[in-house]
Design a protein around this motif. Structure first.
Motif, mmCIF file in Angstrom:
data_model
loop_
_atom_site.group_PDB
_atom_site.id
_atom_site.type_symbol
_atom_site.label_atom_id
_atom_site.label_comp_id
_atom_site.label_asym_id
_atom_site.label_seq_id
_atom_site.Cartn_x
_atom_site.Cartn_y
_atom_site.Cartn_z
ATOM 1 N N VAL A 19 0.832 -1.197 0.000
ATOM 2 C CA VAL A 19 0.000 0.000 0.000
ATOM 3 C C VAL A 19 0.868 1.249 0.000
ATOM 4 C CG1 VAL A 19 -1.631 1.339 1.378
ATOM 5 C CG2 VAL A 19 -1.977 -1.106 1.082
ATOM 6 N N VAL A 20 1.928 1.217 0.813
ATOM 7 C CA VAL A 20 2.813 2.386 0.878
ATOM 8 C C VAL A 20 3.385 2.676 -0.505
ATOM 9 C CG1 VAL A 20 4.985 3.230 1.791
ATOM 10 C CG2 VAL A 20 3.347 2.118 3.305
ATOM 11 N N HIS A 21 3.817 1.610 -1.146
ATOM 12 C CA HIS A 21 4.354 1.808 -2.488
ATOM 13 C C HIS A 21 3.296 2.308 -3.452
ATOM 14 C CE1 HIS A 21 7.857 -0.704 -1.216
ATOM 15 N NE2 HIS A 21 8.440 0.284 -1.888
ATOM 16 N N LEU A 22 2.100 1.772 -3.256
ATOM 17 C CA LEU A 22 0.994 2.159 -4.125
ATOM 18 C C LEU A 22 0.799 3.661 -4.100
ATOM 19 C CD1 LEU A 22 -1.150 0.827 -5.865
ATOM 20 C CD2 LEU A 22 -2.669 0.888 -3.909
ATOM 21 N N PHE A 23 0.929 4.213 -2.892
ATOM 22 C CA PHE A 23 0.710 5.645 -2.784
ATOM 23 C C PHE A 23 1.816 6.446 -3.432
ATOM 24 C CE2 PHE A 23 -2.710 4.596 0.011
ATOM 25 C CZ PHE A 23 -3.604 5.613 -0.279
ATOM 26 N N HIS A 24 2.916 5.767 -3.712
ATOM 27 C CA HIS A 24 3.949 6.442 -4.495
ATOM 28 C C HIS A 24 3.826 6.088 -5.965
ATOM 29 C CE1 HIS A 24 5.659 6.585 -0.395
ATOM 30 N NE2 HIS A 24 5.996 7.789 -0.803
ATOM 31 N N GLY A 25 2.665 5.560 -6.334
ATOM 32 C CA GLY A 25 2.452 5.221 -7.734
ATOM 33 C C GLY A 25 3.242 3.998 -8.162
ATOM 34 N N ASP A 26 3.669 3.215 -7.175
ATOM 35 C CA ASP A 26 4.509 2.070 -7.503
ATOM 36 C C ASP A 26 3.748 0.799 -7.153
ATOM 37 O OD1 ASP A 26 6.407 0.159 -7.813
ATOM 38 O OD2 ASP A 26 7.667 0.809 -6.130
ATOM 39 N N LEU A 27 3.428 0.027 -8.179
ATOM 40 C CA LEU A 27 2.693 -1.215 -7.937
ATOM 41 C C LEU A 27 3.648 -2.380 -7.767
ATOM 42 C CD1 LEU A 27 -0.172 -0.669 -10.470
ATOM 43 C CD2 LEU A 27 -0.486 -1.135 -8.062
ATOM 44 N N GLY A 28 4.913 -2.079 -7.681
ATOM 45 C CA GLY A 28 5.893 -3.154 -7.500
ATOM 46 C C GLY A 28 6.447 -3.635 -8.819
ATOM 47 N N GLN A 29 7.308 -4.633 -8.701
ATOM 48 C CA GLN A 29 7.940 -5.200 -9.875
ATOM 49 C C GLN A 29 7.266 -6.512 -10.216
ATOM 50 O OE1 GLN A 29 11.371 -4.660 -11.349
ATOM 51 N NE2 GLN A 29 11.174 -2.533 -10.708
ATOM 52 N N SER A 30 7.139 -6.768 -11.489
ATOM 53 C CA SER A 30 6.653 -8.077 -11.891
ATOM 54 C C SER A 30 7.783 -9.078 -11.682
ATOM 55 C CB SER A 30 6.258 -8.061 -13.354
ATOM 56 O OG SER A 30 6.316 -9.357 -13.878
ATOM 57 N N TYR A 31 7.457 -10.181 -11.049
ATOM 58 C CA TYR A 31 8.493 -11.188 -10.829
ATOM 59 C C TYR A 31 8.882 -11.858 -12.131
ATOM 60 C CZ TYR A 31 7.546 -10.793 -5.884
ATOM 61 O OH TYR A 31 7.403 -10.332 -4.617
ATOM 62 N N GLN A 32 7.904 -11.925 -13.019
ATOM 63 C CA GLN A 32 8.140 -12.633 -14.256
ATOM 64 C C GLN A 32 8.867 -11.759 -15.264
ATOM 65 O OE1 GLN A 32 5.442 -15.273 -17.311
ATOM 66 N NE2 GLN A 32 4.480 -13.709 -16.115
ATOM 67 N N TYR A 33 8.465 -10.490 -15.292
ATOM 68 C CA TYR A 33 9.011 -9.607 -16.316
ATOM 69 C C TYR A 33 10.151 -8.751 -15.807
ATOM 70 C CZ TYR A 33 5.300 -10.842 -19.523
ATOM 71 O OH TYR A 33 4.476 -11.516 -20.363
ATOM 72 N N HIS A 34 10.367 -8.763 -14.496
ATOM 73 C CA HIS A 34 11.397 -7.934 -13.879
ATOM 74 C C HIS A 34 11.269 -6.493 -14.329
ATOM 75 C CE1 HIS A 34 13.272 -11.504 -12.377
ATOM 76 N NE2 HIS A 34 13.317 -12.017 -13.585
ATOM 77 N N GLU A 35 10.071 -6.031 -14.316
ATOM 78 C CA GLU A 35 9.788 -4.704 -14.844
ATOM 79 C C GLU A 35 8.717 -4.117 -13.932
ATOM 80 O OE1 GLU A 35 8.399 -2.901 -19.142
ATOM 81 O OE2 GLU A 35 7.937 -4.972 -18.688
ATOM 82 N N PRO A 36 8.709 -2.807 -13.740
ATOM 83 C CA PRO A 36 7.649 -2.240 -12.903
ATOM 84 C C PRO A 36 6.280 -2.617 -13.466
ATOM 85 C CG PRO A 36 9.303 -0.586 -13.351
ATOM 86 C CD PRO A 36 9.654 -1.788 -14.176
ATOM 87 N N VAL A 37 5.383 -3.025 -12.567
ATOM 88 C CA VAL A 37 4.066 -3.465 -12.995
ATOM 89 C C VAL A 37 3.346 -2.370 -13.766
ATOM 90 C CG1 VAL A 37 1.817 -4.184 -12.138
ATOM 91 C CG2 VAL A 37 3.875 -5.108 -11.122
ATOM 92 N N THR A 38 3.573 -1.123 -13.341
ATOM 93 C CA THR A 38 2.884 -0.034 -14.030
ATOM 94 C C THR A 38 3.266 0.015 -15.507
ATOM 95 O OG1 THR A 38 4.573 1.253 -12.916
ATOM 96 C CG2 THR A 38 2.318 1.605 -12.205
ATOM 97 N N ASN A 39 4.560 -0.143 -15.781
ATOM 98 C CA ASN A 39 4.972 -0.139 -17.188
ATOM 99 C C ASN A 39 4.347 -1.300 -17.937
ATOM 100 O OD1 ASN A 39 6.604 1.806 -16.287
ATOM 101 N ND2 ASN A 39 8.549 0.833 -16.818
ATOM 102 N N LEU A 40 4.456 -2.455 -17.290
ATOM 103 C CA LEU A 40 4.001 -3.678 -17.924
ATOM 104 C C LEU A 40 2.516 -3.572 -18.266
ATOM 105 C CD1 LEU A 40 4.579 -6.570 -18.683
ATOM 106 C CD2 LEU A 40 4.072 -7.240 -16.344
ATOM 107 N N ILE A 41 1.725 -3.212 -17.261
ATOM 108 C CA ILE A 41 0.290 -3.139 -17.500
ATOM 109 C C ILE A 41 -0.031 -2.009 -18.451
ATOM 110 C CG2 ILE A 41 -1.938 -2.717 -16.398
ATOM 111 C CD1 ILE A 41 -1.056 -4.357 -14.099
ATOM 112 N N GLY A 42 0.752 -0.936 -18.324
ATOM 113 C CA GLY A 42 0.543 0.181 -19.244
ATOM 114 C C GLY A 42 0.572 -0.276 -20.693
#
Ligand SMILES: Nc1ncnc2c1ncn2[C@@H]1O[C@H](COP(=O)(O)OP(=O)(O)OP(=O)(O)O)[C@@H](O)[C@H]1O
Ligand SMILES: Nc1ncnc2c1ncn2[C@@H]1O[C@H](COP(=O)(O)OP(=O)(O)OP(=O)(O)O)[C@@H](O)[C@H]1O
Ligand SMILES: [Mg+2]
Ligand SMILES: [Mg+2]
Lengths: 314, 318, 576, 338, 317
Positions: free
Chosen positions: B69-92
């Motif tokens: 949640v803390v990360h979420l509030f910084h606009g950070d959804l974490g890293q994808s374990y599979q793609y090793h890429e920020p989830v935001t980029n990936l989903i974007g």
């Protein structure tokens, strides 16, 4: 009071004859109207016969089929085409009879559909009735739950749940589906209940001293029964297909459990589509026929319901 | 109006929080973790252990949730374990594909369904109506994915009219890229529309029939308005209204459908990403996707309500 | 000991060559104008990580392979490192050093020279405490200072020295001991790729995998440079003018991910020139594609195998070592052998293998022509022998099922992962055949397990849900099995440990093993031992194969073809 | 413009509806005339065919399920023979119609101004400014105090009375010669009813139109109409001037109806109202021969009714169907209680 | 003691909105009315649409939660449920509804409809119950054949009589009749009104007769209350109201009733215009700043009117 003393004496015989006379004048019940409507409509009658026969057939025949034997692999019979050896509809990649799987699979799929329809409709109807009847905070709270459920991305949630539950079978699967399939019904029932509750016969029942739950289930529910029947029939038609989609994605019934879904999932390989069409086509055709038949019955039911309403209007 | 929207959004917040907790817990409850599957002799087991620790997979769930949640509030959804890429980029990236496909399917659905519904409603009980209704029932009864698979096979491979995989041709550039993207969603969109019209057609049909028999249409006729104009100004317009709202609600269905379409057409959108992530146990992506779909569902409903209140003066006032 | 009546014949195996000898004339116009279309058969999108250290999946390596994958060394057909590549390596057994010398004209695709630091930086990425790479293993700790760096105690790896400076062409790596496996590519001591330090230096290593440097604007040392990447779907390439080696002939290459369900249709409709040389193609596809007139099937034995493992012990988490459990149900060698003789791999492969899969005979796949024991028989179908083994060991029949020698009931749990319909049929066939010899074998958890649950169960230090399991390994081009079957290997999920096994594995890389024939001998001894113990038994080997369109010339997937991409050319401008 | 000029002449109009494949008469052999500056009221119980008559004149029936015969002469043409296009030129322009339910009769999604000016779009060549002016004029004419504002509003924002005024404005937008008002006040409160009737009368005075006022409220008729036609079971059973019909009712039905109106002079506890036995038959059960009202006055001998009764003139302009009126009497209390 | 005494009855409907479903506004449907209904009498409640008549009626039978005030039945306050049960209130007070079709459950047969209150309040055997229903049918003049028919098989008047049969089944003392004849044709209306009077004569039932039709009310009621925007503006006997209306609202209502007498047509139109003019000019004198009626003031033993004192003096002049 006055009225009681004035009561006319009446012998039991007299009462019986009066009752008899009244019965002759009695209007046909809704079920009778429905039955007549279906009888008059040949395709509907055929549909009904198909559906009932299919359900009976797939519920009874599997009792005589040894499922584990049927599902045991015979790699020599790998993808035997129809009408070869003893395979009426051919065999799948495991050398298992498609015809037998179709029968047992239909039982599982139709069983899931029936179970799902019963559970989800029951929840939906009760939810809609209670929420619509009581209104106020009860309704408000129940609507929040409804909103929340509506927000959930259904397919995703089902997939996640199926993944979590390690040891699931058709019953678990039915329960999981049921969690997500009652909202449509509840919404429909609620809005009808809202308008029904405003009608004076409900007020009349209240002033007659009838208790709320009795009013809900004995007064209001019969009045939306045609809606319930139509909705239930249509959701039944829809629910037959529910399991197949997930089986296709690999999150439905496990492969050893034959079902229409696992059969149709054979179509996920383009080679199977043409070369080994018998592995999936019969199941697909069965679904289409059943679904069409049920929807047709649903249409007749709704027409019958409307007809009795029309008659009621005069 | 704005106040209403704002209030609706406020109502959404607790629902979203609840969903986030639910989905977070469910994701964690799945057997295995993102590293379970990555066993191969080229990666070492101790290093995997090290990575699990590094990613906090051994922390208690509430702590993991809180971090998330803390990360979420910084606009950070974490890293994808599979793609090793920020989830935001990936989903974007994927979201654009899905939205493009969904929007296209939706537009096609309406383009096909509205005239059919209007026509069926106009001639209700007559032959065209019957034909249209049979069409909708048949399409309603055929499992969606069967259609997609067969359609892909016939039009993609046998006739070779459409591309069969991906969202854009790797060689396309410039203007061609738009054309190529369009070509890639054409088949799935068309199939989705042809076989997904049933709701809209039925809805439109009954709306038209209702409108046709309404008192205000009778009033219009008594004014001497010609039949054509009545259909145009009164019946069509009034029937379209609830349909317009239907659009928002149908987002849910489209998103659900995208899981199938994308898997079958190897179209890298969010639906396919979800299926991948499930088998990979890519928690961060699963959580983010479910949450996003949930929010999209909510927004769809909100959008519908807004559309309704914009087009329907009866609602606009209160 | 054949002499049995039911033993099946050897699996029919397709004869595939690893090269496609195309004699047609190269068409220069086609090379210049036409696009070479490569399909990457895979069910999920690729992940887009160009850096091989960080990519832990085959898709990425396949779709970025025209870029050269950062490969440092050329190899021969036995995967032995030879001179002539981007760099040469020299092992100094006296000083325990490895010297890597980069060729003078080596450049990245952005024109920057490849430097000594680029070689070293790869190790930093692997070993950095916050690295997302899963490649680090204790073997690297033979490099001086590596452990300190990995533990975060040092900022640099002290074992690396640069005789001509960081920007020079030479790196010397100090080891505490060398291993004979270092002569081979894919060993676990020397990392085989370079990393562009000049490009990565600004990016924190934990963020590297998601950075633009890795995903959007990567550089390569191979024959092609990346023109465009459509996330998850495709890559397109054009010649890298800074490439040190042979300039490629084909001017434009695209690689597209195609789902494995669609790949047959895609090939049948001539949508692609060939499938990724390292891509996974199914046996059923082979059946569908082998008859195509316009494609030639090329293949070579795969670096991998399917195997059975028996659960005979547990992992001691404190000592970090596997220990056998003397009371384990599957401890009896006869029982294990019997189970292996009871299954009919040949029949199964005959039915489902379509010629590209066959019964395996040892735990070293046949691609390692030198090490694989060609004389081994493995476990041909022999139910009589199986029954005899059981009878001898005291597994007597009590009614339908056999009991344990101590009289207790025997129920064996078989663990397997969900897979295709053929794998399902295979498992069912196993069960049926085991039951035929009186073993009550059941699916663990009642059904095939989802992959994660399966490994989750197996990787528990101690578990009793699964007694025998079927799984697969793909192996490195250096076949030392210590990571899989060593006493301290966590991937030794059956926990099979014996002194002899440990001894044999150690011998493969002891001092004497610098002698190739000694090493080969030890490998063969080990294979024999493992077959006798039957704690892990390879079930089948297969071809790594793919269709090649007849317009392609110079297609050769042999290990020794170090210029795979540069050697390709086209003979017509349309896919035939 | 000459007062009392005949605008519309209905000759022998019958309309039948298809029910379960068979046609049944909802109205039969209606003969009526509408005069300029006159208000013709049509009264009768529910289901007598009043609305059917109105919609028949307007040509609003679905031709697939309705059969219409007879003549409706207007302006030298037979309305019933006109095609839809020519009829559209008359509807709204020459004949306007006012409906009963003021809420559902307005399109909920259109502004009042647009709904009023829609008729102008098709029947006039006014510019939009002129149309706007006309809308304002109309709105004030029907007694709306703030026309500018109302014009911009939507139907649901108006009260029932306002909506009914708007509907009247729509009907008179093109200054029609004839206005057909089908129960314009039934859904309204008495005070509003009075206002609406005033508006109608005002309009008539201004436009010199002929009005057909359909209602079942005898009071409304008595206070508003010039001429009255009493309908029963699809037939006109009595017609004449209001005075004739109310002061000297002839037909048993008319007399019974008037008798059943509650009057203020009865004793609260004891006086009963007159009750007409039975009920109006549905169109499927309608007797096709004989006096249709006969079954509801069983104490009058059957011979008193004509076989196929026709209209008889009892006074100039005052006609009654069937001669049974000559023998009609109200049952006495004793008879009732028998 | 009156049968029913209504004191300062208020029913306000909250308008809820927002996430927390808070009350943001309220509709004062009934805003402080006082009424006494005597046993065996018919009390008329008249007013325009939306003036709160039905709400008053529903509060009396207990269908509506009242905001404040009291309703006493035979001296017992029955505003809460338990009190109501103690005096068998639900059995003694019944209701007849305006829409005869919607007030009868279309899915139930006549027998079940009429027997519903019997089943709840009296415990009869099936036989007894049937006999009782047949009696009730006889009382309301329906044939025994009706027993198993559905409501839609009856005409409007017949249906309304079924409703009445249900209402009288439990021998009530008071029946709230909410516009029982508004939806009916003249002939049928007569039937129902006669019938209501008949059972009143026979069983001494009291009615609260709600209507907006002053003609009908005059025919039915000895006492009449005129309601306007949730308040009473005038209360009195039939004569008080019809012959000597004091409040402008009452006058206006009376003037608006169309009469069947053709000869008085011009005269009545004149009168109506005059009152309308008066209403437009003087309306504010009759209402307070909020546009609501003043509290009632007694002007004669039976006659009350909602006017400030000074005005009454003017009026009486
Ligand atoms: N479209 C229709 N199809 C079949 N029957 C119809 C149709 N319209 C009207 N009827 C029937 O025709 C008869 C006359 O109906 P109509 O509406 O003209 O009566 P009305 O006098 O206007 O009654 P009300 O006072 O209730 O408006 C009724 O019995 C009605 O059921
Ligand atoms: N459930 C409710 N919620 C909110 N407001 C209501 C509710 N019921 C009635 N009202 C309002 O209360 C006021 C009085 O309503 P009521 O039904 O008592 O009037 P009425 O005099 O019976 O009118 P009518 O003659 O139209 O039946 C109206 O303004 C109405 O809109
Ligand atoms: Mg009518
Ligand atoms: Mg009311």
């Amino acid at each position: 009071m006055v009225m009681n003393t004035k009561s006319t004496e009446m012998s039991p015989e007299e009462l019986a004859t009066l009752t008899e006379q009244a019965k002759q004048e009695a209007a046909p019940s809704a079920t009778k109207i429905l039955w007549q409507e279906i009888k008059a409509d040949r395709p509907a009658l055929i549909s009904l016969i198909i559906v009932v026969a299919a359900i009976l057939f797939v519920m009874i025949t599997p009792l005589f089929i040894n499922t584990s034997k049927m599902m045991s692999t015979d790699i020599l019979a790998y993808l035997t085409p129809p009408l070869h050896d003893h395979f009426l509809l051919g065999a799948d990649a495991n050398g298992r009879s498609i015809a037998m799987q179709l029968i047992v699979g239909s039982r599982n799929s139709i069983g899931i559909a029936i179970g799902l329809t019963i559970i989800s409709s029951t929840i939906g109807i009760a939810w809609g009735l209670i929420s619509g009847y009581f209104g106020g905070y009860v309704d408000w709270g129940m609507q929040r739950v409804y909103d929340f459920m509506m927000m959930l991305p259904m397919t995703m949630m089902i997939i996640v749940l199926v993944t979590i539950i390690d040891n699931y079978n058709s019953v678990t699967l039915t329960l999981i589906f049921s969690l997500f399939y009652w909202m449509g019904t509840s919404r429909l029932i609620r809005s009808r209940t809202l308008s029904e509750t405003k009608k004076d016969y409900v007020a009349a029942s209240i002033t007659s001293g009838t208790k709320p739950l009795k009013i809900i289930f004995r007064e209001i529910m019969p009045n939306i029964s045609s809606l319930i029947i139509v909705d239930t029939t249509l959701s039944f038609a829809e629910n037959i297909g529910v399991e197949t989609g997930l089986s296709y994605l690999g999150f439905g019934l496990p492969p050893q459990t034959p079902s229409l879904g696992t059969l149709i999932a054979n179509a996920n390989d383009p080679n199977n589509i043409t070369q080994y069409w018998w592995t999936w086509l019969p199941a697909a055709i069965e679904i289409i026929i059943l679904c069409l038949a049920i929807s047709y019955i649903g249409q007749v039911v709704s027409r019958a319901a409307n007809a009795s309403q029309r008659r009621a209007g005069k | 109006m704005w106040k209403t929207i704002l209030r609706r959004i406020l109502i959404m917040i607790p629902e979203i929080i609840l969903l986030s907790i639910l989905v977070f817990l469910l994701a964690k409850a799945m057997p295995g973790d993102p590293f379970t599957g990555s066993i191969n002799p080229r990666s070492s087991a101790t290093q995997i252990e090290h990575l699990k620790q590094l990613n906090g997979l051994y922390d208690p769930w509430y702590q993991q949730y809180w971090n998330w949640v803390v990360h979420l509030f910084h606009g950070d959804l974490g890293q994808s374990y599979q793609y090793h890429e920020p989830v935001t980029n990936l989903i974007g990236d994927r979201a654009i594909n899905t939205l493009w496909l969904s929007a296209f399917t939706m537009i096609l659905t309406y383009v096909i369904a509205l005239p059919l519904g209007l026509y069926a409603g106009k001639h209700d009980g007559k032959l065209p109506d019957t034909v249209i209704r049979i069409y909708t029932y048949v399409t309603y009864c055929i499992p969606f994915f069967v259609i997609l698979v067969i359609g892909l096979w016939i039009f993609g491979y046998v006739l070779n009219w459409f591309p069969t995989t991906g969202s854009v041709s790797p060689t396309a550039t410039g203007m061609w890229m738009i054309g190529s993207r369009f070509l890639h969603v054409l088949l799935p969109g068309l199939l989705g529309a042809l076989f997904g019209t049933v709701n809209v057609v039925q809805y439109m049909r009954s709306e038209v029939i209702d409108a046709k028999n309404s008192d205000y249409v009778r009033t219009a006729r008594s004014k001497g308005v010609p039949q054509k104009a009545i259909y145009k100004h009164h019946i069509f317009r009034n029937s379209l209204l609830p349909i317009a709202a239907f659009g928002g609600y149908s987002i849910t269905g489209l998103l659900n459908g995208s899981i199938f379409t994308e898997t079958i057409f190897s179209y890298p959108g969010m639906g396919m990403l979800f299926i991948d992530s499930i088998s990979y146990r890519d928690y961060t992506v699963i959580t983010a996707l479910v949450l996003l779909f949930g929010i999209l569902n909510l927004l769809g409903t909100l959008l519908s309500d807004i559309i309704l209140s914009v087009v329907d003066p009866r609602i606009r006032v209160n | 000991d054949s002499g049995n009546d039911v033993a099946a014949a050897e699996t029919k195996r397709a004869k595939l060559s690893d090269t496609y000898k195309n004699n047609a004339k190269t068409d220069n116009k086609a090379n210049n104008k036409s696009t070479l279309k490569v399909a990457e058969p895979n069910d999920s999108p690729f992940k887009g990580i160009t850096e091989p250290i960080l990519a832990d999946n085959q898709e990425d390596s396949n779709v970025f392979s025209p870029g050269g994958s950062g490969n440092l060394f050329n190899i021969d057909k036995n995967y032995k490192i030879i001179d002539g590549g981007l760099a040469n390596q020299k092992l100094d057994r006296d000083n325990n050093t490895v010297t890597i010398t980069i060729r003078d004209n080596a450049k990245w695709s952005d024109g920057k020279p490849v430097t000594a630091r680029d070689v070293e930086y790869a190790y930093e990425i692997i070993a950095h405490p916050k690295s997302t790479s899963s490649q680090y293993s204790s073997d690297f700790e033979r490099i001086a200072g590596m452990k300190d760096f990995h533990d975060g105690k040092a900022d640099t790896i002290s074992g690396f020295t640069y005789p001509d400076g960081e920007d020079g062409k030479k790196v010397v790596i100090q080891y505490n001991a060398l291993s004979p496996s270092m002569k081979y590519s894919g060993n676990s001591f020397i990392w085989g790729t370079v990393a562009p330090y000049h490009l990565y230096k600004g990016v924190p290593i934990d963020k590297l995998a998601g950075s633009d440097q890795v995903r959007k604007n990567p550089v390569f040392v191979g024959p092609y440079k990346l023109d465009k990447v459509v996330e998850g779907e495709s890559t397109s390439w054009s010649p890298n003018k800074y490439y040190w080696g042979k300039q490629p002939k084909i001017k434009h290459v695209t690689i597209n991910v195609v789902s494995s369900n669609s790949i047959d249709k895609a090939i049948q409709t001539s949508k692609y020139d060939f499938t990724s040389p390292a891509g996974v193609m199914r046996g059923t596809s082979y059946k569908n594609l082998k008859k195509l007139k316009n494609y030639k099937i090329v293949g070579q034995p795969d670096l991998g195998y399917n195997y059975f493992g028996f659960n005979v012990g547990e992992y001691d988490t404190d000592k970090k070592v596997n220990v056998m459990d003397p009371k384990s149900k599957m401890r009896n060698k006869n029982l294990r052998q019997a189970m292996m003789y009871a299954v009919n791999e040949d029949a199964i492969n005959d039915k489902f293998g379509n010629g590209v899969k066959w019964r395996a005979k040892t735990l070293i796949p046949p691609i390692f022509g030198k090490y694989a024991d060609k004389s081994a028989k493995g476990f041909p179908y022999n139910p009589k022998k199986a029954e005899k083994l059981l009878d001898d060991a005291g597994y007597k029949k009590d009614g339908k099922w056999r009991t344990q020698p101590n009289g207790k009931k025997l129920v064996i749990h078989f663990g397997a992962m969900q897979g295709s319909s053929t794998s399902h049929a295979t498992y069912q066939d196993y069960l049926q055949r085991w039951r035929k010899i009186g073993l009550n074998v059941k699916m663990a958890t009642g059904k095939e397990m989802e992959m994660n649950s399966f490994y989750d169960t197996l990787q528990k230090p101690k578990q009793n849900k699964i007694d025998i399991f079927s799984a697969a390994w793909s192996v490195s081009s250096e076949p030392t099995p210590s990571q899989l079957y060593g006493a301290d290997a966590p991937f030794n999920m059956g926990h099979f440990v014996t002194r002899k096994n440990t001894q044999l594995i150690n011998d493969m890389n002891n001092d004497k093993a610098w002698n190739d024939s000694y090493r080969t001998e030890k490998f063969k001894e080990w294979q024999k031992y493992m077959n006798d113990q039957a704690a892990y038994v390879a079930t089948d080997n297969s071809y790594r194969w793919g269709p090649v369109n007849k317009r392609v010339k110079g297609f050769d997937i042999g290990a020794a073809n170090n210029e795979f991409w540069s050697n390709l050319s086209l003979t017509s401008s349309k896919i035939k | 413009m000459e007062d009392g000029q005949e605008l519309l002449e209905l000759n022998d109009i019958s309309t039948s509806f298809k029910i379960d494949g068979q046609y049944y008469d909802a109205i039969s052999h209606i003969n009526l005339t509408v005069k300029r500056d006159g208000i013709l009221a049509i009264v009768g119980e529910s289901g007598c065919g009043k609305s059917t008559l109105a919609t028949t004149i307007m040509g609003l029936h679905d031709t697939d399920t309705t059969r219409i015969s007879g003549q409706a002469l207007f302006d030298g043409q037979d309305l019933l023979k006109l095609d839809d296009k020519s009829m559209n030129d008359i509807r709204g322009a020459k004949i306007g119609m006012i409906f009963q339910d003021p809420l559902s009769a307005l399109n909920p999604l259109k502004r009042i101004a647009d709904q009023i000016s829609e008729g102008l779009d098709y029947h006039t060549t006014m510019t939009s400014d002129e149309k706007h002016a006309r809308v304002m004029e109309l709105l004030s004419q029907v007694g709306i105090v703030n026309p500018e504002r109302t014009a911009r509003q939507f139907p649901h924002e108006l009260s029932g009375g306002m909506r009914q005024r708007v509907i009247i404005a729509i009907a008179i937008a093109c200054k029609p010669d004839i206005i057909i008002a089908d129960e314009p006040t039934t859904a309204l409160d008495v005070t509003i009813q009075a206002q609406i009737l005033d508006v109608l009368r005002g309009i008539q005075a201004e436009n010199h139109a002929g009005i057909i006022l359909i209602t079942h409220d005898l009071g409304v008729v008595a206070e508003t109409a010039d001429e009255v036609a009493v309908m029963y079971a699809g037939e006109v059973v009595e017609r004449g001037t209001t005075e004739q019909v109310f002061n000297n009712p002839q037909h048993p039905y008319t007399r019974s109806l008037l008798r059943s109106v509650p009057q203020g002079n009865q004793d609260v506890t004891h006086d009963d109202l007159y009750v007409i036995e039975g009920s109006v038959p549905s169109i499927e059960r309608m007797p096709q021969t004989g006096d249709r009202f006969a079954p509801r006055i069983p104490w009058i001998p059957a011979e008193a009714h004509e076989e196929n009764p026709s209209m008889h003139e009892v006074a100039p302009g005052h006609q009654v169907r069937c001669t049974c009126y000559q023998q009609f009497y109200f049952k006495s209390l004793e008879e009732t209680n028998k | 003691m009156s049968l029913v005494e209504i004191k300062d009855l208020k029913v306000h409907y909250p308008i809820r909105s927002g996430f927390l479903n808070r009350v943001t506004d309220k509709v004062k449907a009934v805003d402080g009315i006082n009424l006494n209904i005597e046993a065996g009498e018919t009390y008329g409640l008249v007013g325009e649409s939306g003036s709160g008549k039905s709400t008053t009626g529903k509060s009396v039978v207990g269908l509506e939660k009242i905001t404040s005030g009291s309703i006493k039945y035979k001296g017992v306050d029955i505003t809460n449920v338990s009190a109501r049960r103690n005096v068998n209130y639900n059995q003694s007070v019944q209701m007849i509804f305006q829409d005869s079709l919607s007030s009868l459950n279309p899915r139930k047969r006549v027998l079940d409809i009429i027997a519903e209150p019997l089943r709840n309040f009296q415990h009869l055997s099936t036989e007894e119950e049937k006999i009782r229903v047949l009696q009730l049918l006889e009382i309301v003049g329906l044939s025994p054949e009706s027993l198993y028919k559905y409501p839609h098989q009856f005409s409007g008047g017949q249906r309304q009589r079924i409703g009445i049969a249900r209402a009288v089944a439990t021998n009530p003392e008071l029946i709230i009749a909410d516009e029982p004849v508004s939806a009916l044709d003249l002939s049928v209306q007569a039937q129902v009104l006669n019938f209501m009077k008949k059972i009143q004569r026979e069983f001494g039932i009291s009615y609260l007769f709600i209507s907006h039709d002053l003609g009908v009310v005059r025919h039915m009621c000895q006492n009449i209350a005129i309601m306007n925007k949730g308040r009473l503006v005038e209360v009195g006997t039939r004569e008080d109201i019809y012959d000597n209306p004091l409040h402008i609202y009452t006058k206006r209502l009376l003037a608006a009733i169309p009469e069947v007498d053709v000869s008085k047509r011009q005269e009545r139109q004149q009168q109506r215009k005059q009152i309308e003019k008066m209403y437009n000019e003087q309306a504010d004198q009759y209402y307070d700043e909020e546009g609501l009626a003043y509290p009632l003031v007694q002007v004669s033993p039976t006659h009350f009117v909602a006017l400030p004192k000074e005005q009454i003096i003017d009026q009486l002049k």
